[in-house]
Design an enzyme around this catalytic site. Structure first.
Site, PDB file in Angstrom:
ATOM      1  N   CYS A  65       3.881  44.833 -73.481  1.00 57.54           N
ATOM      2  CA  CYS A  65       3.740  43.520 -74.106  1.00 57.54           C
ATOM      3  C   CYS A  65       3.922  42.454 -73.034  1.00 57.54           C
ATOM      4  O   CYS A  65       4.591  42.683 -72.019  1.00 57.54           O
ATOM      5  CB  CYS A  65       4.777  43.345 -75.208  1.00 57.54           C
ATOM      6  SG  CYS A  65       4.694  41.741 -76.051  1.00 57.54           S
ATOM      7  N   ASP A 449     -34.130  43.331 -56.445  1.00 59.86           N
ATOM      8  CA  ASP A 449     -34.788  43.805 -55.250  1.00 59.86           C
ATOM      9  C   ASP A 449     -35.897  44.777 -55.676  1.00 59.86           C
ATOM     10  O   ASP A 449     -35.891  45.275 -56.803  1.00 59.86           O
ATOM     11  CB  ASP A 449     -33.765  44.502 -54.356  1.00 59.86           C
ATOM     12  CG  ASP A 449     -34.396  45.101 -53.119  1.00 59.86           C
ATOM     13  OD1 ASP A 449     -35.187  44.409 -52.467  1.00 59.86           O
ATOM     14  OD2 ASP A 449     -34.100  46.274 -52.819  1.00 59.86           O
TER      15      ASP A 449
END
Length: 757
Positions: A65, A449
């Site tokens: 927590c 590319d």
């Protein structure tokens, strides 16, 4: 105590994993590896010195927590020698960047805070024992619940004197709440309003105003909720365990006498030969040296169908061998396999924080003190104004204190993002951090590319034309082979393959000409040095080395959709190579799906405009920019990023600047260069472009779940703040809502793990 330290003076992490006692490494890699069945065995046992700092990876079971995280920060940040703390709260892990001699003090301080930790190798050495100890606390908790329920019944039905209800309540509080009180007191000592501290105050306050049964119910329900939450989080913590379990601990390795021996995978070196029988998992990355068959690599690359393999084909660690025995020459050791890299990246990703996570944590640091202050005001102001009794308003204030913990709010983000990162890994997509998983949903443009990304990256030479009579054909072919074989570029590899019969001598020492090709100096048949260039036609044209006829020949190859490379000297062109690289089977489908997602596509390539346009038309890419140098790609990405969020997809060294500039950089993980993969934020493990739209859909789904979790957590908190102020809720209802909200957001976040691929 197992302590893992690495005395490297490098600016990067090394993944050295061990399952035995203390180790100290100096200089380069240690060559020791571990491939146990627990997920933490590979991804958790890492510590390294970076820029003069040592890293200690600790397992803290109670760290689940944001409040425990804040408590640890308060307790460790100012400690002498501690330089930085990295939390992986959902996994209960803390990485401490510190001086070499502070580990013992860190562990002692954690113990004093009620949050004991261990160096992770020690804590994971006995996972079964840890599971047993977790279940061992259940009988005691059930006994406490029984006592609390009995106290409520005695009080409600007046089955006895009031002290009897108080006695049962005290038994319940002692059985279930001592640990909470201890951790709460430690947190309050450091000025931290943790959930344990708030619960301790609320329970004590309820006792002081005579609400014994309710105090008992609050404490036992809270502890029960913590227990259930821990069990639920365990599934998130072990989500990548299935990946680690793919790698066997032992391998059949051929020794120097040709005999097969069973050896630990961590001891196998590159170049050794392994034997893998049908139905077994492949222990390490390598190439088939004998045999043929099929392997299932779905768990690593996400490929849905088994892949046919034969001699010379690469295979991956963790892949399942099909119907025949294979011999494999190892190419990567245990800590350098593709699977090990995935696990390492997942761990690093879990340590990084996404923008939403950072924002929520900042909010929680304001929210909890604000609600606690409001509780104090609620307890004091209304009675002073005569609006009710002190008892009534103190009770409402205690309810508000219970609601003040933001655990559900804070844990909703990391558990969701961790599930998304793990799901992506199972799909064959390696993400370097929650930030990139979150950012991918924003993308409106995607630059790609060409070679190795849209195309297969396995071009074949179509034609070799000798252009000079000064040197023999054999000499020209040998030079071209020597230079091409020194490069990993797909076109160079195609030339190397085509000229392999002519190949002889050592690989040339080459210099990269940015975006143009290679330069080298070799000797001719008389031993005289010759300056040579293996380059694009533009380079030769700028030097005036191509005749009109040769330029026409180049243009014709371009019109046929071929790339062209030239071998030239300072004075003339020697060899013209035409190379065709076919489209990847899934590229057109991937581009279509990207367009359906509302993402525009752009091809950035260093190839000729006519070749690029032909490939773009086949793939469906809408815009093309050809003849791009690496700096041109970077500049174009930088300009487009000003218009809308943009991603970049590439596989080569020349793509690295553009990958780094894009909001999210995607690399081809299987066929891409190491520089491209390291620079990118996301890597596609099997180079299938169809994973791009899948990943973007996963990103969008993850964010929707994240939004749902935030609405749930905030909504439940606000509702109970209002109910507490109106006196319409009780203490046990408030704690039930707090724990329930945490369980809801965890369960909802774990849905991402089941997102369809």
């Amino acid at each position: 105590m197992d302590l893992h330290r690495h005395d490297h003076d490098h600016d990067h992490d090394h993944d050295h994993s061990h399952s035995h006692g203390a180790h100290r490494h100096q200089g380069g890699g240690c060559g020791c590896h571990h491939t146990g069945q627990d997920a933490s065995a590979v991804v958790d046992q890492q510590s390294a010195q970076i820029q003069g700092r040592y890293q200690y990876l600790l397992h803290i079971p109670a760290l689940d927590c944001a409040n425990e995280e804040a408590q640890i920060r308060h307790g460790l940040t100012d400690m002498a020698g501690v330089q930085r703390l990295q939390f992986d709260t959902p996994a209960g892990r803390l990485r401490v960047h510190a001086s070499e001699d502070v580990l013992a003090q860190v562990l002692e301080q954690l113990k004093r805070m009620g949050l004991p930790g261990k160096p992770l190798a020690e804590s994971t050495a006995q996972p079964a024992a840890a599971t047993r100890s977790a279940w061992a606390g259940l009988p005691k908790l059930l006994l406490a619940l029984t006592a609390a329920a009995t106290s409520e019944l005695v009080h409600w039905f007046e089955w006895g004197p009031s002290w009897l209800a108080a006695a049962f309540a005290l038994v319940a509080i002692v059985l279930s709440g001592l640990s909470t009180y201890r951790k709460g007191w430690q947190a309050l000592r450091y000025g931290n309003l943790s959930i344990n501290g708030l619960m301790s105050i609320a329970v004590t306050g309820a006792v002081l105003i005579g609400q014994w049964p309710e105090a008992a119910m609050v404490m036992t329900l809270y502890v029960l909720g913590e227990w259930i939450e821990a069990r639920t989080l365990a599934s998130a913590r072990s989500a990548i365990g299935k990946l680690v379990a793919l790698v066997p601990e032992m391998a059949e390795c051929q020794d120097a006498l040709g005999q097969w021996q069973s050896v630990p995978v961590k001891n196998v070196e590159a170049g050794q030969t392994l034997r893998v029988k049908p139905g077994q998992r492949i222990p390490l990355d390598g190439d088939i040296s004998k045999g043929q068959g099929s392997v299932n690599q779905a768990a690593i690359t996400g490929e849905s169908e088994p892949v046919a393999v034969a001699e010379g084909d690469p295979v991956l660690a963790g892949a399942l061998n099909g119907e025949s025995t294979l011999q494999i020459r190892v190419s990567r050791t245990a800590d350098d396999t593709l699977l090990a890299k995935i696990l390492r990246r997942v761990e690093e990703a879990q340590h990084s924080q996404a923008p939403t996570q950072t924002l929520i944590e900042r909010f929680s640091r304001i929210y909890t003190p604000a609600v606690a202050a409001l509780a104090v005001v609620m307890a004091l102001l209304p009675p002073l104004l005569g609006w009710g009794s002190w008892l009534e308003w103190c009770y409402r204030a205690l309810v508000l204190l219970v609601i003040a913990c933001p655990c559900a709010l804070v844990i909703s983000t990391p558990v969701t993002l961790m599930s998304g990162i793990t799901r992506a890994a199972r799909m064959g997509v390696m993400v370097k951090g929650g930030r990139y998983l979150e950012d991918a949903r924003h993308l409106q443009q995607l630059a790609l590319d060409k070679t190795g990304t849209i195309t297969a990256g396995q071009p074949e030479v179509q034609q070799l034309d000798i252009l000079s009579e000064r040197y023999s054909e054999a000499q020209i072919h040998r030079w071209a082979w020597q230079m091409a074989s020194a490069s990993s570029h797909p076109v160079s590899q195609a030339i190397t393959t085509a000229l392999s019969p002519a190949g002889s001598g050592a690989h040339a020492e080459v210099t990269q000409l940015s975006g143009q090709g290679l330069q080298s100096q070799l000797e001719d048949e008389q031993g005289q040095p010759v300056s040579l260039y293996l380059v694009k036609p533009q380079f030769a044209q700028q030097r005036g080395l191509l005749s009109v006829q040769q330029q026409q020949q180049v243009e014709q190859y371009y019109a046929d959709g071929c790339s062209v490379s030239l071998l030239i000297t300072d004075h003339e062109a020697l060899l013209l190579c035409s190379v065709r690289d076919p489209l990847k089977p899934g590229s057109a489908d991937a581009i279509r799906q990207l367009h359906e997602l509302g993402i525009t596509t752009l091809m950035l390539t260093g190839d000729n405009a006519r070749v690029a346009a032909a490939i773009a038309e086949q793939a469906g890419v809408r815009q093309v920019e050809a003849d791009c140098l690496p700096d041109d790609k970077w500049q174009r990405i930088k300009a487009l990023a000003q218009q809308a969020p943009i991603g970049m997809v590439g596989d080569g060294i020349n793509d690295a600047p553009a990958l780094a500039e894009a909001q999210v950089g995607f690399a081809m993980g299987k066929g891409g260069t190491d520089i491209a993969v390291e620079t990118a934020d996301v890597a596609l493990m099997d180079d299938d472009l169809r994973k791009l739209p899948r990943f973007i859909r996963l990103s969008r789904f993850t964010f929707r779940v994240l939004q749902q979790n935030l609405v749930l957590a905030i909504g439940i908190k606000l509702l109970f703040v209002v109910l507490a102020a109106l006196g319409m809720t009780s203490l046990w209802m408030a704690v039930f809502a707090d724990v329930g909200a945490s369980l809801l957001v965890i369960a909802n976040g774990l849905r991402v793990l089941r997102y369809p691929s």
